[in-house]
Design an enzyme around this catalytic site. Structure first.
Site, PDB file in Angstrom:
ATOM      1  N   THR A   1       0.849  -1.186   0.000  1.00  0.00           N
ATOM      2  CA  THR A   1       0.000   0.000   0.000  1.00  0.00           C
ATOM      3  C   THR A   1       0.885   1.237   0.000  1.00  0.00           C
ATOM      4  O   THR A   1       1.901   1.282   0.701  1.00  0.00           O
ATOM      5  CB  THR A   1      -0.947   0.010   1.224  1.00  0.00           C
ATOM      6  OG1 THR A   1      -1.751   1.200   1.190  1.00  0.00           O
ATOM      7  CG2 THR A   1      -0.191  -0.039   2.532  1.00  0.00           C
TER       8      THR A   1
ATOM      9  N   HIS B   1       2.451 -11.475  14.377  1.00  0.00           N
ATOM     10  CA  HIS B   1       3.500 -12.023  15.230  1.00  0.00           C
ATOM     11  C   HIS B   1       3.233 -13.478  15.612  1.00  0.00           C
ATOM     12  O   HIS B   1       4.087 -14.153  16.182  1.00  0.00           O
ATOM     13  CB  HIS B   1       3.623 -11.167  16.498  1.00  0.00           C
ATOM     14  CG  HIS B   1       4.991 -11.192  17.112  1.00  0.00           C
ATOM     15  ND1 HIS B   1       5.984 -12.058  16.721  1.00  0.00           N
ATOM     16  CD2 HIS B   1       5.537 -10.438  18.110  1.00  0.00           C
ATOM     17  CE1 HIS B   1       7.068 -11.851  17.434  1.00  0.00           C
ATOM     18  NE2 HIS B   1       6.826 -10.865  18.287  1.00  0.00           N
TER      19      HIS B   1
END
Length: 426
Positions: free
Chosen positions: A345, A397
């Site tokens: 993006t 994560h």
């Protein structure tokens, strides 16, 4: 009789909203005629007639949400109520005068342009289309609503405008000047205009964007790591090759293709960032479908460049250009938006200097690009002005360790600062 039902709309899409009926009960339709515009969470679709006939009834109204397989309308295939053949009157005799053209005949338009024209009561027959094959685009309708004002060398101040003071009016008062006394009490500010509010129903796409962004932060252990890249080499390369590149391939050489190539090379080194979680399993993708986030009128969309690792720089640039035009015209298809293993993006096109991109589930990583800005950086012990860009990598994560994320971003930085390495990577 045949039923018009909500078709299968695409991967993971189970419902739609009726944005606009393009036909009404009693209308005759031919095969391929657009019947209704359906608004989905990803894009708007036109549902066309599969058989010739007359619409006898419409089951659902505009604005209603419908699910796959639900009834929309009924068409009489026997032709009851169909208009007579050309040159024939209603009783089968030859008409003395040519029949007027059907009122439904309109120039080809995009769904967004048609909706804007209907909202502002603009006759599309009088709008000159600038799209492919004369297709009427959103900007064409906007120009028909409010034509661009003619330019003039001198602009007279409008009513209520403030005229800048002249140099003479800015001169400080002399000692003889009389100072107006301070009011005994402050004057309450006056309000001008109506303090109105407007309540607008969220589109299906905006609802989906809101839901998915919240889900991304609630279901993933999302973290972001940052770095910066010196864009000197890429900008110099683009300057050297921009004319020959445009002449040979018909498209400009941007920076996005470099980041697509650099990201793919880094994903090969760190495959966990090109994976997804399914239950208690990690699915590693050995292909590279790169999503390019594009800001459209109805909200952010992410068309996907499939098998981007097999594409050349010109092919990537052409794909990005086509996606941007489709997003502007409202012609992106569900297949354009399906899937994706990694997303890029670029908030820099809107002037963003630094941001934290949000994951695009079920993907586990997204790369954010930002504005290129000259900054002072140390080079060989000396302060030097270089064109720099901040990079941001958000990651899940749960399956991507911080070490992998940091090293991935460093790898992207290395490829961008020395783009010759991209050739060695193939």
């Amino acid at each position: 009789m045949s039923n018009i039902v909500v078709p299968v709309l695409g991967e993971s899409i189970v419902e739609a909203r009726i944005a606009k009926w393009l036909k009404k009960p009693g209308d005759h339709v031919e095969v391929g005629d657009p019947l209704v515009e359906l608004e989905t969470e990803k894009t708007n679709l036109e549902l066309s007639a599969e058989k010739r006939g007359v619409i006898t009834s419409i089951a659902r109204k505009e604005g209603e949400d419908v699910k796959i397989g639900e009834l929309l309308a009924v068409v009489d295939e026997n032709g009851a109520g169909a208009p007579p053949a050309p040159g024939q009157s209603g009783n089968g005799s030859t008409a003395s005068q040519a029949a007027p053209s059907a009122p439904d005949e309109q120039p080809k338009t995009t769904p967004t342009a048609r909706r804007m024209a209907q909202d502002h009561e603009v006759d599309l027959g009088g709008v000159q289309g600038t799209g492919a094959a004369g297709r009427v685009m959103k900007q064409d309708v906007r120009n028909a609503i409010a034509p661009p004002a003619p330019t003039s060398d001198k602009l007279a101040p409008t009513s209520g405008s403030t005229i800048a003071p002249t140099r003479e009016s800015q001169v400080a008062p002399t000692r003889e000047a009389k100072i107006a006394p301070t009011p005994a009490r402050p004057i309450a500010p006056t309000r001008s205009g109506d303090r109105t509010e407007e309540r607008v129903r969220m589109t299906k796409r905006r609802q989906t964007i809101a839901r998915r962004l919240v889900e991304a932060q609630q279901t993933a252990a999302m973290l972001t790591t940052f770095n910066e890249a010196d864009m000197t080499q890429i900008m110099a390369l683009r300057e050297r090759r921009k004319e020959s590149f445009k002449k040979e391939f018909g498209v400009g050489l941007g920076i996005a293709s470099f980041f697509v190539k650099a990201s793919i090379a880094a994903l090969r080194a760190f495959p966990a960032l090109n994976a997804e979680i399914q239950g208690d399993e990690i699915v590693y993708k050995h292909y590279f479908d790169v999503g390019m986030a594009v800001g459209a009128e109805g909200g952010l969309v992410v068309p996907v460049i499939r098998d981007a690792d097999r594409m050349t720089f010109p092919q990537i640039e052409l794909a990005i250009r086509d996606f941007a035009k489709k997003a502007q015209d409202g012609t992106l298809t569900l297949d354009d938006l399906r899937g994706g293993t990694f997303t890029i993006t670029n908030g820099g096109v809107f002037g963003s200097l630094l941001s934290t991109p949000i994951l695009n589930p079920p993907q586990v990583a997204i790369l954010g690009l930002h504005k290129i800005q000259d900054r002072v950086v140390p080079m060989n012990g000396q302060p030097t002005i270089r064109p720099m860009m901040y990079l941001a990598l958000s990651y899940d994560h749960r399956i991507v360790d911080g070490r992998e994320a940091v090293q991935f971003l460093v790898k992207v930085k290395e490829y961008i600062e020395d783009p010759a390495n991209l050739l060695l990577e193939g």
